[in-house]
Scaffold this active site. Structure first.
Site, PDB file in Angstrom:
ATOM      1  CG  ASN A   1     -48.357  -2.806   0.432  1.00 26.64           C
ATOM      2  OD1 ASN A   1     -49.138  -2.552  -0.638  1.00 26.64           O
ATOM      3  ND2 ASN A   1     -48.416  -1.899   1.351  1.00 26.64           N
TER       4      ASN A   1
ATOM      5  CG  ASP B   1     -43.371   1.179   9.614  1.00 24.82           C
ATOM      6  OD1 ASP B   1     -43.361   1.680   8.447  1.00 24.82           O
ATOM      7  OD2 ASP B   1     -44.297   1.579  10.361  1.00 24.82           O
TER       8      ASP B   1
ATOM      9  CE  LYS C   1     -54.625  -4.310   1.606  1.00 27.00           C
ATOM     10  NZ  LYS C   1     -55.262  -3.560   2.668  1.00 27.00           N
TER      11      LYS C   1
END
Length: 489
Positions: A208, A277, A210
């Site tokens: 992601n 997920d 981040k």
């Protein structure tokens, strides 16, 4: 998204059924404590949470497995748990979803990883983690590889879900990658940034934004900067790269040089817990069903848009995805669809509220009543009498509004989650099929007269009567029209 792409994605989804997926990684238990805060402690300057509800769900790699199961896949789950109550709760939740725990290794030297979230008025007040992040030893690694070797030939795809809790080591990942290359099995990886180098040569790596920031020690400020990072990662890791970007959607960087920026499909973000997920699971299953990488990404983006609109660690079903890609009202369901939806809601600890009626000439009293009913749980299902059912109950001149139009208007009300028709005089058969937690009726009913009361109460549910507000009713509206507009002439 064009009509052709929607049609193509709708074609792929039925092929999810019974695809065999290996999930390897850090499994955990997600605990949710829901409550209210009304006062401060006298012992310290902290809030006191009055606990109203507690429940548990699969987390981490176990949530990836739960998402795969909800989409119709057959899962073999590899991970670690401790010999404790957390393990028992996690195993119970997995078994309820049809997921075998036979390949989960019980380690005497570590606890089951548990994340406990304290939720107050739909906001996360606090999170507490119980975990041991020590890497697995060589003997545990060998046990995992023996299990994978037995399953790899019959597997359609492999997922590595790395939360950096110790289940995945560099040597284990190298062995898995070599084995999958030998047997031509795609690997989808959800990595932690500190371990991303473990996964060189896998089919798809899904960090992601981040993670990217952590790796690059800076935030990509422009799309050009992000593209430069994506290209570099593809070259360095020899993998396709999908960067998930929260409210900014996703960016796909393929080894063939193609770059695709896909905007988010989330209409309302309620809770992002577990959304990554869901993306990982949908990607792997779509790839196993022979979707292209771009098609798999589009589908995963839509799946994420669904799941962030739910509370807590949630999953997405085949029916929910199909409803996005096919024409028609997404809220109006048949009994087979509704049974699956209710099953998933209950698996995820949600309260299902049922109400029913004719709703002929929709008015303000109806909308206020439905809003109050929805506040009693997490999903409101409305049973709607068909035209034939209303004629038998109210006479040949009713309904005023045909059933399809009534259903469309009710579906447009935000607090109504699903609508289902029933043709009988009462909805008893539907109630027996879906078994809601709560039945709601208006104040003109007595609890003992409510259809389905005995059935629901026998299963631990309840019947709630909502007092009528005002004197508005469909019959009064009809009489008013006749008396003031027709008789007046």
């Amino acid at each position: 998204m064009g009509v052709h792409m929607k049609h193509r994605l709708a074609e792929i989804i039925p092929d999810f059924k019974d695809k065999k997926i290996l999930v390897i990684g850090d499994i955990m238990l997600d605990k949710f404590v829901l409550g209210e805060v009304k006062r401060l402690s006298q012992e310290a300057p902290v809030q006191i949470v009055d606990v109203k509800e507690e429940y548990c769900l699969p987390g981490g790699a176990a949530n990836v497995a739960a998402n795969l199961a909800a989409l119709g896949a057959k899962i073999t789950l590899f991970g670690l748990a401790g010999p404790d109550e957390g393990k028992n709760q996690l195993f119970d939740e997995l078994k309820r979803r049809g997921i075998s725990t036979s390949k989960v290794i019980i380690s005497k030297n570590r606890p089951t990883t548990i994340k406990t979230r304290v939720i107050v008025q739909n906001y996360q007040l606090l999170r507490m983690d119980k975990e041991d992040k020590c890497k697995i030893d060589n003997s545990t690694e060998k046990r995992i590889m023996v299990g994978i070797l037995k399953k790899i030939k019959e597997t359609d795809a492999v997922v590595i879900s790395d939360y950096n809790k110790g289940a995945i080591t560099e040597s284990l990942s190298i062995k898995i990658i070599d084995l999958c290359k030998k047997h031509n099995k795609p690997i989808v990886v959800d990595p932690k940034p500190e371990n991303i180098s473990f996964y060189k040569g896998t089919y798809l790596i899904k960090p992601n934004v981040k993670d990217i920031t952590s790796l690059m020690k800076s935030v990509p400020k422009t799309e050009e900067e992000l593209e430069n990072i994506g290209r570099k990662m593809v070259f360095t890791l020899n993998s396709n790269i999908l960067i998930t970007r929260g409210e900014n959607g996703m960016s796909l960087f393929e080894k063939n040089g193609n770059i695709s920026h896909i905007p988010t499909e989330a209409k309302e973000v309620f809770d992002i817990v577990g959304a990554g997920d869901t993306v990982t699971a949908t990607l792997a299953l779509a790839i196993a069903a022979k979707a292209t990488l771009y098609e798999a990404t589009i589908m995963a983006n839509y799946a994420a848009g669904i799941v962030v609109g739910k509370f807590g660690t949630s999953t997405v079903s085949q029916n929910e995805l199909i409803s996005l890609f096919e024409k028609g009202n997404k809220k109006i369901k048949d009994i087979s669809e509704l049974k699956e939806i209710v099953k998933e809601l209950k698996l995820n600890g949600r309260k299902v509220v049922w109400t029913n009626g004719c709703f002929d000439i929709l008015h303000a009293g109806h909308t206020k009543y439905l809003q109050e009913a929805r506040r009693l749980g997490d999903a409101l299902i409305l049973g709607l009498n068909t035209d034939a059912s209303i004629r038998r109950i109210k006479g040949k001149n009713r309904p005023i509004i045909p059933e399809n139009e009534r259903a469309e208007m009710l579906s447009a009300i935000e607090c109504v989650d699903y609508v289902i028709f029933f043709d009988e005089d009462t909805p008893l058969n539907v109630i027996k099929s879906i078994m809601p937690n709560i039945i709601v009726k208006g104040g003109d009913y007595k609890v003992e007269d409510v259809v389905g009361k005995d059935v629901v109460e026998k299963q631990g549910g309840e019947v709630i009567i909502i007092p009528l507000k005002g004197e508005i009713s469909t019959t009064k509206i009809i009489n008013n029209i006749i008396n003031n507009h027709f008789n007046a002439k």
